[in-house]
Design an enzyme around this catalytic site. Structure first.
Site, PDB file in Angstrom:
ATOM      1  N   LYS A 127       0.846  -1.150  -0.009  1.00 22.92           N
ATOM      2  CA  LYS A 127      -0.088   0.331   0.004  1.00 22.92           C
ATOM      3  C   LYS A 127       0.855   1.251   0.004  1.00 22.92           C
ATOM      4  O   LYS A 127       0.540   2.142  -0.715  1.00 22.92           O
ATOM      5  CB  LYS A 127      -1.020   0.119   1.186  1.00 22.92           C
ATOM      6  CG  LYS A 127      -2.038  -1.120   1.338  1.00 22.92           C
ATOM      7  CD  LYS A 127      -2.697  -1.344   2.489  1.00 22.92           C
ATOM      8  CE  LYS A 127      -3.823  -2.469   2.403  1.00 22.92           C
ATOM      9  NZ  LYS A 127      -4.222  -2.785   3.583  1.00 22.92           N
ATOM     10  N   GLN A 129      -4.239  -0.854   9.693  1.00 17.92           N
ATOM     11  CA  GLN A 129      -4.224  -2.425   9.203  1.00 17.92           C
ATOM     12  C   GLN A 129      -4.620  -3.483  10.410  1.00 17.92           C
ATOM     13  O   GLN A 129      -4.206  -3.200  11.438  1.00 17.92           O
ATOM     14  CB  GLN A 129      -2.482  -2.719   8.886  1.00 17.92           C
ATOM     15  CG  GLN A 129      -2.295  -4.009   8.419  1.00 17.92           C
ATOM     16  CD  GLN A 129      -3.070  -4.230   6.967  1.00 17.92           C
ATOM     17  OE1 GLN A 129      -3.103  -3.242   6.011  1.00 17.92           O
ATOM     18  NE2 GLN A 129      -3.541  -5.440   6.779  1.00 17.92           N
ATOM     19  N   ASP A 184     -11.044   3.451   4.154  1.00 13.38           N
ATOM     20  CA  ASP A 184     -11.248   2.204   4.276  1.00 13.38           C
ATOM     21  C   ASP A 184     -12.810   1.712   4.234  1.00 13.38           C
ATOM     22  O   ASP A 184     -13.199   0.510   3.872  1.00 13.38           O
ATOM     23  CB  ASP A 184     -10.652   1.191   5.287  1.00 13.38           C
ATOM     24  CG  ASP A 184      -9.518   0.373   5.002  1.00 13.38           C
ATOM     25  OD1 ASP A 184      -9.615  -0.057   3.843  1.00 13.38           O
ATOM     26  OD2 ASP A 184      -8.716   0.101   5.993  1.00 13.38           O
TER      27      ASP A 184
END
Length: 299
Positions: A53, A97, A120
């Protein structure tokens, strides 16, 4: 044989558009999109995901920040960091994460992220917008958002009248996927482990999305002839044919059987997977455009 839906190619197109949008934003005085990735602990898989990412963010020209915290970091310290990132005008997207260590309440952490920086798409505000038909103003979770782009590549944007079956009811993929398909005028059924006669239900689907995390569960005879099959699963199984101790990646769909029946199907790897990171970049640049008072870009 069915059409192979090339997720790598579509993801590359999204990333190229993000690069162009980033350059245009900077040229117009809007600065760089900023993405902050936070990882707690040293889970090997998470380290790989975060590295990928961060690398893609830099490739897109973003202001990319990574915060790597020790596994014993306290919840209060993590929440403090998120508060600082929420207040930082150079950061447009915050990604924590998962999974987090067991002593940290993941739900509490995710809900601390400012909804306008929740690239997200996991905060209640963004979930609620998507669930009430406001997808245009929501940040949509990256995997279902990417899956929709792959479906649209095959079927177009207007899916009116098509039957869609989503196998899997997770908050990360199954439920938002169903809401996206509803917004595109599909008739949607969410199936799961307790669904009766799942194979028969799957055979009614013009669009079949498998997101259950069970290797090759969906067989070829579950697929309606001509259906579009989106395989979200990624599972590592033993591959003795490659040698002792060797493994290979498979999806939730038995690919060979499905490919003989479906109109189009995503492979694993190379299907949905590449789209997830591409859509994270798309959400981040969209956040930066909104902060700059510009129209939200389309992909």
């Amino acid at each position: 044989m069915s059409e192979v839906i090339d997720g790598k190619k579509r993801a590359a197109e999204v990333v190229e558009r993000v690069k162009t949008l980033t350059a245009d934003l900077a040229a117009g005085g809007g600065g760089k999109p900023g993405l902050a990735v936070v990882i707690v602990g040293e889970d090997p898989a998470s380290q790989v995901y975060v590295a990928s990412k961060s690398r893609t963010a830099k490739e897109c020209g973003f202001h990319s920040v990574q915060h790597t915290l020790a596994a014993d970091t306290g919840e209060a310290d993590l929440l403090k960091l998120i508060g600082e990132l929420n207040a930082d005008p150079a950061i447009h997207g915050i990604l924590v994460q998962l999974p987090l260590p067991g002593h940290i309440d993941s739900g509490k952490v995710i809900q601390t992220i400012a909804p306008e920086k929740d690239v997200d798409g996991f905060t209640f505000v963004n979930v609620g917008k998507l669930g009430t038909g406001e997808a245009e103003t929501a940040f949509v979770p990256c995997t279902p958002a990417g899956s929709m782009l792959l479906i649209e590549r095959v079927r177009g944007k207007d899916l009116s009248g098509l039957n869609a079956v989503v196998i899997g009811r997770s908050n990360i993929v199954g439920k938002p996927m169903a809401n996206l398909l509803l917004a595109a005028n599909c008739t949607v059924t969410i199936a799961h482990s307790r669904t009766r006669d799942l194979a028969a239900l799957a055979r009614t689907a013009d669009i079949l999305v498998a997101a259950v995390g069970r290797p090759e569960m969906v067989k070829g005879d579950w697929v309606k002839p001509g259906a579009t099959v989106i395989d979200v699963g990624i599972n590592r199984i033993a591959a003795p044919e490659k040698g002792e101790g060797k493994t290979r990646l498979v999806g939730d769909v038995a690919y060979a059987g499905a490919a003989e029946v479906a109109g189009a199907v995503t492979p694993v790897p190379g299907g949905v997977g590449p789209m997830t990171i591409a859509m994270l970049m798309a959400n981040t640049v969209a956040s930066a455009y909104l902060v700059a008072g510009l129209a939200r870009p389309e992909f």
